[in-house]
Design a protein around this motif. Structure first.
Motif, PDB file in Angstrom:
ATOM      1  N   LEU A 154       0.705  -1.021  -0.019  1.00 16.89           N
ATOM      2  CA  LEU A 154       0.000  -0.020  -0.126  1.00 16.89           C
ATOM      3  C   LEU A 154       0.993   1.099   0.034  1.00 16.89           C
ATOM      4  N   ASN A 155       1.992   1.218   0.727  1.00 15.89           N
ATOM      5  CA  ASN A 155       2.776   2.325   0.703  1.00 15.89           C
ATOM      6  C   ASN A 155       3.608   2.586  -0.567  1.00 15.89           C
ATOM      7  N   VAL A 156       3.959   1.370  -1.191  1.00 16.77           N
ATOM      8  CA  VAL A 156       4.487   1.672  -2.646  1.00 16.77           C
ATOM      9  C   VAL A 156       3.374   1.952  -3.351  1.00 16.77           C
ATOM     10  N   LEU A 157       2.193   1.491  -3.453  1.00 18.37           N
ATOM     11  CA  LEU A 157       1.195   2.130  -4.423  1.00 18.37           C
ATOM     12  C   LEU A 157       0.845   3.599  -4.047  1.00 18.37           C
ATOM     13  N   ASP A 158       1.090   4.406  -2.888  1.00 23.50           N
ATOM     14  CA  ASP A 158       0.813   5.648  -2.444  1.00 23.50           C
ATOM     15  C   ASP A 158       1.977   6.252  -3.050  1.00 23.50           C
ATOM     16  N   MET A 159       3.296   5.900  -3.211  1.00 27.67           N
ATOM     17  CA  MET A 159       4.318   6.553  -3.794  1.00 27.67           C
ATOM     18  C   MET A 159       4.053   6.800  -5.112  1.00 27.67           C
ATOM     19  N   GLN A 160       3.422   5.721  -5.682  1.00 25.41           N
ATOM     20  CA  GLN A 160       3.314   5.813  -7.360  1.00 25.41           C
ATOM     21  C   GLN A 160       2.323   6.533  -7.616  1.00 25.41           C
ATOM     22  N   PHE A 161       0.976   6.540  -6.831  1.00 25.25           N
ATOM     23  CA  PHE A 161       0.220   7.420  -7.123  1.00 25.25           C
ATOM     24  C   PHE A 161       0.370   8.989  -7.087  1.00 25.25           C
ATOM     25  N   GLU A 203       3.343  10.088  -7.209  1.00 22.97           N
ATOM     26  CA  GLU A 203       4.101  10.588  -8.248  1.00 22.97           C
ATOM     27  C   GLU A 203       3.407  10.820  -9.876  1.00 22.97           C
ATOM     28  N   TYR A 204       2.557  10.265 -10.039  1.00 18.99           N
ATOM     29  CA  TYR A 204       1.826  10.339 -11.215  1.00 18.99           C
ATOM     30  C   TYR A 204       0.606  10.866 -11.251  1.00 18.99           C
ATOM     31  N   LEU A 205       0.016  10.743  -9.998  1.00 17.46           N
ATOM     32  CA  LEU A 205      -1.497  11.344 -10.151  1.00 17.46           C
ATOM     33  C   LEU A 205      -1.676  12.743  -9.025  1.00 17.46           C
ATOM     34  N   GLY A 206      -0.606  12.781  -8.166  1.00 15.30           N
ATOM     35  CA  GLY A 206      -0.669  13.676  -7.248  1.00 15.30           C
ATOM     36  C   GLY A 206      -1.674  13.490  -5.820  1.00 15.30           C
ATOM     37  N   ARG A 207      -1.806  12.254  -5.704  1.00 13.22           N
ATOM     38  CA  ARG A 207      -2.761  11.752  -4.588  1.00 13.22           C
ATOM     39  C   ARG A 207      -2.419  10.646  -4.233  1.00 13.22           C
ATOM     40  N   ASP A 208      -3.213   9.891  -2.804  1.00  9.59           N
ATOM     41  CA  ASP A 208      -2.949   8.574  -2.350  1.00  9.59           C
ATOM     42  C   ASP A 208      -3.685   7.570  -3.205  1.00  9.59           C
ATOM     43  N   PHE A 209      -3.418   6.550  -3.040  1.00 10.69           N
ATOM     44  CA  PHE A 209      -4.049   5.376  -3.625  1.00 10.69           C
ATOM     45  C   PHE A 209      -5.493   5.144  -2.867  1.00 10.69           C
ATOM     46  N   ASP A 210      -6.724   5.076  -3.430  1.00  8.99           N
ATOM     47  CA  ASP A 210      -7.745   4.896  -2.931  1.00  8.99           C
ATOM     48  C   ASP A 210      -8.123   3.596  -2.955  1.00  8.99           C
ATOM     49  N   LEU A 211      -8.337   2.753  -1.624  1.00 10.82           N
ATOM     50  CA  LEU A 211      -8.618   1.427  -1.493  1.00 10.82           C
ATOM     51  C   LEU A 211      -9.729   0.997  -1.932  1.00 10.82           C
ATOM     52  N   VAL A 212     -10.857   2.023  -2.058  1.00 11.30           N
ATOM     53  CA  VAL A 212     -12.120   1.701  -2.453  1.00 11.30           C
ATOM     54  C   VAL A 212     -12.177   1.771  -4.198  1.00 11.30           C
ATOM     55  N   LEU A 213     -11.561   2.707  -4.633  1.00  8.45           N
ATOM     56  CA  LEU A 213     -12.071   2.949  -5.905  1.00  8.45           C
ATOM     57  C   LEU A 213     -10.756   2.842  -6.959  1.00  8.45           C
ATOM     58  N   ASP A 214      -9.490   2.806  -6.585  1.00  8.50           N
ATOM     59  CA  ASP A 214      -8.702   2.844  -7.509  1.00  8.50           C
ATOM     60  C   ASP A 214      -8.047   1.482  -8.130  1.00  8.50           C
ATOM     61  N   ILE A 269       3.314  15.047 -14.547  1.00  9.03           N
ATOM     62  CA  ILE A 269       3.707  14.175 -13.275  1.00  9.03           C
ATOM     63  C   ILE A 269       4.752  14.991 -12.635  1.00  9.03           C
ATOM     64  N   SER A 270       4.873  14.708 -11.383  1.00  6.88           N
ATOM     65  CA  SER A 270       5.783  15.413 -10.429  1.00  6.88           C
ATOM     66  C   SER A 270       7.242  15.278 -10.777  1.00  6.88           C
ATOM     67  N   ARG A 271       7.736  14.275 -11.721  1.00  8.94           N
ATOM     68  CA  ARG A 271       9.003  14.241 -12.041  1.00  8.94           C
ATOM     69  C   ARG A 271       9.324  15.267 -12.999  1.00  8.94           C
ATOM     70  N   VAL A 272       8.393  15.787 -13.420  1.00  6.32           N
ATOM     71  CA  VAL A 272       8.665  16.976 -14.575  1.00  6.32           C
ATOM     72  C   VAL A 272       8.123  18.248 -13.963  1.00  6.32           C
ATOM     73  N   SER A 273       6.914  18.269 -13.331  1.00 11.25           N
ATOM     74  CA  SER A 273       6.452  19.684 -12.744  1.00 11.25           C
ATOM     75  C   SER A 273       7.018  19.940 -11.284  1.00 11.25           C
ATOM     76  N   GLY A 274       7.553  18.875 -10.581  1.00 12.92           N
ATOM     77  CA  GLY A 274       7.864  19.090  -9.524  1.00 12.92           C
ATOM     78  C   GLY A 274       6.974  18.804  -8.239  1.00 12.92           C
ATOM     79  N   ASN A 275       7.391  18.503  -6.909  1.00 13.99           N
ATOM     80  CA  ASN A 275       6.615  18.123  -5.978  1.00 13.99           C
ATOM     81  C   ASN A 275       5.580  19.174  -5.339  1.00 13.99           C
ATOM     82  N   GLU A 276       6.061  20.327  -5.640  1.00 12.74           N
ATOM     83  CA  GLU A 276       5.285  21.654  -5.095  1.00 12.74           C
ATOM     84  C   GLU A 276       4.759  22.182  -6.091  1.00 12.74           C
ATOM     85  N   ALA A 277       4.267  21.664  -7.348  1.00 13.79           N
ATOM     86  CA  ALA A 277       3.719  22.228  -8.621  1.00 13.79           C
ATOM     87  C   ALA A 277       2.144  22.475  -8.191  1.00 13.79           C
TER      88      ALA A 277
END
Length: 660
Positions: free
Chosen positions: A191-198, A200-211, A593-601
């Motif tokens: 779950l923590n790894v999924l949060d990292m990737q989400f 990174e790519y979607l700017g939000r945490d992984f949703d256990l119900v919807l994602d 994604i944040s790799r391009v726009s940055g973590n604070e974009a």
């Protein structure tokens, strides 16, 4: 043969030959029960599991058939056999396993006695790996930028509580609890790894119900971008990794639980000391590297996930009521967008066209130059433009959330909300044009490669997907065709038709600026496009997606170039085919994604309205947007969900609310 009474003052232990037909195996030593025997050990024991009762084979120092007196050390256990077939396992195994198989099992289980140094290395390695896995999982953050060695120099309170519970349980419940806790830690790690990737790519945490459904979209994205073989290999590898994490973590916790009970007195004392230290550090707020030493990260993570799940379930019902309420739901057709009657209105989304493309120093120079050049070229062709900012409901991906938010006037930031909106009768901006009966409505969707039931919600009479525009050229990674070709196909199939009796309202999705931004198409002569085969050499000469997507600097450079291409293709199309009645609205759907726009974009995207008729832009003068295609840094910023109502009101629509 009988035993002789030992002489006074002597204690001897005799080795007795068994009678014929005796069930005792060769080499069996019977000790005199009258003689107390103490055991000695000349070497330290090889480390092994305290609960493993497998005997360690020993090498006999004399022939077992002799009847010489045995020492006390020899009397404590049977002499080990001299060959594998003579090896004897435990008494329990001797009763359950046939002789030949028993010997082989005992032989291999006794490898630690034959290779003590290797056994010690394996024992310590397994122990260290188990400690690293368990304590690493207890301290693992759910953000990539938070991965730092200092995160793991902490004292997890959950480990102390777990140790206390394990020490209090008997063997079987202890092993079961340890295995269950290990599997749970493995699931938490995933779950923590999924949060990292989400993030990174979607700017939000992984949703256990919807994602969970998005994982299938991710697999399709990899297949479209890098090929089906890569996607299949990645899927298989991911499944194997998940199984390995769950099983490895369970085995690690079971091993540590066994080590814990080898000396319960010391383990209990250590647990009490660790608990005291944890409480002291927590009360005093002791920190290391600006992080609390007393960690309760697992508890916080579980609590956060529980709150998120509860909020998701509550939001589903609440948003359903919001979607049934509509400011323009009951507006008569004649009162919808009367000020745009007779105009060809085009709503265009440029993939990943975000604020970073215009303001990030590493990306902006080329994009800003393209916007300025295009503004001048459009002005020369008689077009004017105004631009502002919208805050997107999504980030890094899930473009459909940005499209639906813009056109529905609702904040659609989750997959559940998207499904709710698509199933509703809420009036989309594009459907408002269809409802009037004064426009033909069409969609150009080069990214759609299967059935698209959303057509009904968007009110599109006809939709052209990736296979219906006559393209015979190569794919550019995820993008099925270059934007220039998609726009030319739109012109050929719909916009350039002379037999229509109504103006045209169109929704166009441009995909050339979609991640991974490699290879990137280049502009060719509009008269050279043909069936798209002209792009073969351009695609072959471009960079590989796998080389760009893993490199942040190359991704930023390629992203900027892709936005330049998309803006150039769109504005050149407008210069070439636009008329006095053409009104173009184009915007980005989300930031890259944040790799391009940055973590604070931010989540802001640019939006522009372009027209030849000055009355069209006069209607939005009160918006205070910036002249030209480049919005100023301080231009107004609205939520993306507010655009529909503002646009409808600006062009004469009368609100008539409906409550569903």
């Amino acid at each position: 043969m009988t035993e002789r009474e030992p002489k006074a003052g002597r204690t001897k232990l005799w080795r007795i030959r068994p009678h014929a037909g005796s069930a005792e195996p060769p080499g069996f030593v019977r000790k005199d029960p009258r003689v107390p025997v103490t055991t000695r050990s000349s070497q330290p024991p090889t480390p092994q599991d305290p609960e493993d009762d497998t005997p360690t084979p020993r090498t006999p120092s004399a022939d077992a058939s002799t009847a010489e007196p045995a020492t006390a050390d020899e009397a404590t256990e049977p002499s080990a056999p001299t060959a594998p077939d003579e090896t004897v396992g435990s008494a329990r195994a001797a009763q359950a396993v046939p002789r030949g198989l028993r010997a082989r099992i005992a032989y291999w289980r006794g490898w630690r006695g034959r290779y003590p140094r290797v056994a010690r290395v394996v024992w310590w390695t397994a122990t260290v790996v188990s400690l690293v896995l368990v304590f690493g999982a207890l301290s693992l953050p759910n953000r990539l930028f938070a991965l730092h060695p200092s995160r793991f120099v902490r004292l997890p309170g959950e480990a102390i509580i777990g140790a206390a519970l394990l020490l209090a349980l008997p063997r079987r419940p202890r092993v079961a609890l340890a295995a269950l806790a290990g599997a749970a830690l493995g699931a938490l790690t995933i779950l923590n790894v999924l949060d990292m990737q989400f993030v990174e790519y979607l700017g939000r945490d992984f949703d256990l119900v919807l994602d969970w459904t998005l994982l299938d979209d991710a697999q399709s994205y990899v297949a479209d971008s890098m090929g089906g073989a890569v996607a299949l290999a990645a899927s298989i590898g991911l499944l194997l990794l998940i199984v390995l994490i769950l099983a490895g973590m369970a085995l690690a916790t079971v091993r540590l639980s066994r080590l814990l009970v080898r000396d319960t007195r010391r383990a209990t004392r250590g647990t009490l000391i660790a608990g005291t230290v944890w409480i002291t550090c927590s009360v005093l707020g002791v920190q290391y590297a600006e992080l609390p030493v007393a960690s309760d990260q697992v508890v916080n993570t579980l609590a956060s996930e529980a709150r998120r799940v509860r909020a998701t379930l509550q939001d589903e019902a609440a948003f359903g009521k919001v979607a049934r309420s509509d400011t323009f739901g009951a507006t008569p057709p004649a009162q919808l967008v009367p000020d745009l009657r007779g105009k060809d209105v085009i709503f265009t989304f440029i993939e990943s066209y975000g604020r970073s493309a215009i303001e990030d120093p590493g990306i902006a120079p080329g994009v800003v130059e393209t916007l300025d050049t295009s503004t001048a070229a459009l002005a020369q062709a008689g077009f004017s433009a105004k631009s502002g900012w919208l805050t997107s409901a999504t980030y890094g991906g899930s473009s459909w959330l940005g499209h639906s938010t813009t056109l529905s006037g609702l904040w659609v930031d989750t997959q559940q909300r998207y499904r709710t909106v698509m199933a509703s009768d809420h009036l989309s901006l594009t459907k408002a044009f269809q409802k009037t009966g004064a426009w033909d409505t069409v969609g150009v969707m080069p990214g759609v490669q299967k059935g698209w039931p959303e057509q009904r919600f968007y009110g599109l009479d006809k939709v052209y997907n990736a296979f219906q525009m006559g393209y015979q050229g190569p794919k550019f990674s995820w993008s099925t065709m270059p934007d220039q070709y998609a726009l030319e196909a739109f012109q050929r199939l719909e916009h350039g038709r002379t037999d229509r009796d109504k103006p045209l309202m169109s929704e166009i999705i441009l995909t050339s600026s979609h991640q991974p931004w490699a290879p990137i198409p280049k502009m060719v002569g509009w008269d050279e496009l043909g069936d798209g085969s002209v792009f073969e050499d351009i695609q072959a000469a471009g960079e590989k997606a796998s080389d760009v997507i893993s490199d942040s600097d190359r991704s930023k450079k390629a992203y900027g170039e892709s936005v330049q291409y998309s803006v150039t293709a769109l504005t050149q199309w407008l210069e070439r085919y636009g008329t006095d009645d053409t009104v173009l609205v184009f915007l980005g759907d989300h930031q890259p994604i944040s790799r391009v726009s940055g973590n604070e974009a931010s989540r802001d995207v640019p939006i522009s309205i372009v027209a030849k008729d000055p009355k069209v832009l006069d209607k939005i003068a009160a918006w205070n947007w910036t002249d030209g295609l480049k919005p100023a840094h301080d231009a107004p910023v609205w939520k993306m969900s507010s655009f529909r109502d503002r646009f409808l009101k600006a062009y004469g629509s009368t609100p008539h609310p409906s409550t569903g």
